[in-house]
Each structure stands twice: as C-alpha cells, then as structure tokens.
Design an enzyme around this catalytic site. Structure first.
Site, mmCIF file in Angstrom:
data_model
loop_
_atom_site.group_PDB
_atom_site.id
_atom_site.type_symbol
_atom_site.label_atom_id
_atom_site.label_comp_id
_atom_site.label_asym_id
_atom_site.label_seq_id
_atom_site.Cartn_x
_atom_site.Cartn_y
_atom_site.Cartn_z
ATOM 1 N N ALA A 112 -13.090 1.509 6.914
ATOM 2 C CA ALA A 112 -13.608 0.789 5.746
ATOM 3 C C ALA A 112 -12.778 -0.458 5.441
ATOM 4 O O ALA A 112 -13.216 -1.321 4.673
ATOM 5 C CB ALA A 112 -13.623 1.722 4.541
ATOM 6 N N GLU A 129 0.829 -1.211 0.000
ATOM 7 C CA GLU A 129 0.000 0.000 0.000
ATOM 8 C C GLU A 129 0.864 1.262 0.000
ATOM 9 O O GLU A 129 2.078 1.207 0.201
ATOM 10 C CB GLU A 129 -0.931 0.006 1.211
ATOM 11 C CG GLU A 129 -0.184 0.016 2.536
ATOM 12 C CD GLU A 129 -0.958 0.717 3.633
ATOM 13 O OE1 GLU A 129 -1.395 1.870 3.425
ATOM 14 O OE2 GLU A 129 -1.099 0.128 4.722
ATOM 15 N N LYS A 138 -3.893 -1.922 14.707
ATOM 16 C CA LYS A 138 -3.062 -0.993 15.481
ATOM 17 C C LYS A 138 -3.571 -0.878 16.916
ATOM 18 O O LYS A 138 -4.784 -0.825 17.141
ATOM 19 C CB LYS A 138 -3.061 0.380 14.817
ATOM 20 C CG LYS A 138 -2.473 0.355 13.422
ATOM 21 C CD LYS A 138 -2.299 1.769 12.911
ATOM 22 C CE LYS A 138 -2.089 1.774 11.407
ATOM 23 N NZ LYS A 138 -3.339 1.518 10.656
ATOM 24 N N VAL A 197 -5.488 0.286 3.088
ATOM 25 C CA VAL A 197 -5.652 -1.168 2.994
ATOM 26 C C VAL A 197 -6.862 -1.501 2.106
ATOM 27 O O VAL A 197 -6.769 -2.335 1.201
ATOM 28 C CB VAL A 197 -5.803 -1.793 4.397
ATOM 29 C CG1 VAL A 197 -6.274 -3.237 4.316
ATOM 30 C CG2 VAL A 197 -4.466 -1.711 5.150
#
Ligand code: PSU
Ligand code: MN
Length: 304
Positions: free
Chosen positions: A140, A24, A158, A105
């Site tokens: 999302a 990403e 996280k 992501v």
C-alpha cells in the site's frame, strides 16, 4: 478532525517554525530485533537533531495518534510484542478500538500530512513482491506515494522486492523516483540495483524545490527519494542475490503471506548474513535521516 497528540519537543518545534522530519515506527516493531531497534530509533532521532531539525516518530499508542514519542514510549514500543502493523487500511480501527500500532510508510505519510510535516525518513519502502503475478502482493506504500504529498527519503525499495515491477507501478501512479547523486537506482543494502533510476537530483535544495513545484502544479502525491547506502556499509548486489533468493524460497515453503512477508524476509536475511544485513540497514536509515533533515530545512527556509 482527528486529534493529533504532539510530543512536547514537536509541539515546541511547531510553535517556533522549526524544520520537522517524520519517522516511522514499523521499522522499530517489525523491521529490527530488540534491542537494536530502540538503539537505532534513538540514533536516528539524535541524527535529525544534530542536523538542526526536529524528529517526530509516529505511532498509535492506546488509540491515540502520536506525533513524536518520548524516550520511554519509544523503548516501550520497541519491547512490546504483537503490536499491530498499521497501514492505510488499519489506522482508523486501531484508533477506534484503543489499540497500539506501529505505522508503516503509508500510515506515517498520512499522519505526517495531517500534522503538516512534508519530509519523512525511512529505510526502504514496500513495493511489488516477487511472484506478485500470483500473490498480488503489492504494498500500500506505492498507492500512498501517489496520493499523499510527502517527500519520502528511502534507500530505494528493498532488494527483496521485484524492482522493475515496483518502478512500473510507481510510474503508472505518477510518482517521481529520484536517485540522489547517482544514475542507478539504489537497492537498500546495496548502492546499485543494476537498474537506471527514472530521475536524478544532486542536492537537498533541488529536492525541496521539486516538492514545492509539484504542489504548485497541483499534482497529488509525494516524491520518492532513493538515497544510496554509504559505500563502507553496503552489501554488494552480487553477494546479496543468492541470499535473497534463499529467503524468498522459504516464504513459499512456510506459507508466509500478507503483512508478515516483509518482516519475515528481513529476519531470514538477518540470519543468512549473520547479522550483516542489520548493520547495513541501520547505516542506511541514519544516512536517510541526514538527507531528510537537510531537505526539511530547505523547505523551511526558502519562501513558499
Ligand atoms: N524500512 C526498513 N525496515 C522496515 C520497513 C521500512 O528499513 O521494516 C517497513 C516500512 O514500514 C514499510 C514496510 O512500509 O516495511 C513494508 O511493508 P509491506 O511490504 O507489508 O507493505
Ligand atoms: Mn504486502
């Protein structure tokens, strides 16, 4: 179909049927400061190559959906201010209006799937934020994992998030959360979260196999692999808890909302740990790139 713009390296890998790992770009533009962001992006790509796979960093550059970036493009993206943070909702607008945006992501999963890439390495996915019962802030990324068939290798969600609520949403969505090589769910900067992981696998071969089995069962969506940060690089959970609480307090005090919450928390924690959180973040991303490469190779060599 949307036009995908492949880098020469990725295009060559497709021709020769090599294993490809998607990467990403939001982590570069919104997750780390310059110049560590571009240095890390380069090291992640080099790690994937060293493990015998081909890296495909994904971004939208001037309205073009790019699968694989050149070194110069990577550097330019890392230096540009005000790059859009693209999730599922934003991708089409960025492409339509010719903008440059970094993929989260969720958006990276969508692009990887369009390009036929099955495995993607990141740091940590977005999830349910603390206080979500008031803010409704749920990434999302979670819904994307429910619908797009890509195996995402992370170091867990996280530790800035509400992990139990994040697991509940993933369970509701039918997303397998697979701890790699341990029973506990890792928590990004720490190996342990204090919460048991719903599922566990101990090899890249098994993760590849379950990816394929999900497809054979006709199940939509991907898998979330939670790969614990190496011991030498972790910040133990006990140390991190007060820091995360402090950072979370300043989100409310400073009126930070929406897409800005995660980047803000990451930079606050960087300050509060005198940069240690960044060193850990870099180490865990490299670790995830290694595992993702092994999974991609397994998926590539074993029969369909
Ligand atoms: N992993 C990192 N650093 C990051 C991210 C992942 O080590 O900055 C990014 C990913 O792009 C992820 C995003 O999709 O954080 C989550 O943003 P949000 O909480 O706004 O959905
Ligand atoms: Mn959010």
């Amino acid at each position: 179909m949307i036009e995908l713009h492949y880098s020469p390296e990725v295009s060559d890998a497709r021709t020769h049927g090599q294993a490809i790992v998607a990467l990403e770009s939001t982590i570069i533009t919104h997750g780390m400061p310059f110049p560590q962001n571009v240095e890390t992006a380069r090291r992640v790509e080099a790690t994937v190559r060293a493990k015998g796979a081909v890296p495909a960093t994904i971004a939208v550059l001037e309205g073009k959906l790019r699968i694989g970036l050149s070194d110069t493009e990577l550097e330019q993206l890392a230096m540009t201010q005000d790059v859009m943070k693209l999730s599922r909702a934003d991708m089409a607008i960025a492409i339509t209006t010719g903008k440059t945006g970094a993929t989260t992501v969720a958006a990276t999963m969508i692009a990887a799937h369009l390009a036929g890439i099955k495995v993607f390495a990141t740091g940590g996915i977005g999830g349910v934020h603390r206080g979500a019962e008031e803010s409704f802030d749920i990434s999302a990324d979670l819904r994307e994992l429910a619908i797009t068939p890509v195996t995402v290798v992370s170091a867990g969600a996280k530790a800035i998030l509400d992990l139990p609520k994040t697991l509940e949403v993933l369970e509701t969505f039918g997303v397998p959360v697979i701890a790699y090589g341990q029973d506990e769910l890792p928590a990004f900067w720490s190996r342990d979260s204090g919460i048991g992981a719903p599922l566990r696998l101990d090899s890249a071969a098994d993760i590849a196999k379950s990816h394929r089995t999900r497809r054979d069962l006709g199940l939509s969506g991907g898998q979330l692999v939670a790969n614990p940060i190496p011991k030498a690089d972790e910040i133990p959970r006990s140390e991190l808890q007060t820091i995360v609480n402090k950072a979370q307090d300043s989100v409310g005090k400073n009126g930070i909302t929406g897409k800005d919450v995660t980047p803000y928390l990451l930079s606050r924690i960087f300050d509060l740990t005198d940069g240690r959180s960044l060193a850990s973040n870099i180490a865990l991303v490299l670790n995830n790139a290694r595992l993702a490469s092994a999974i991609a190779k397994e998926l590539n060599t074993t029969p369909a």
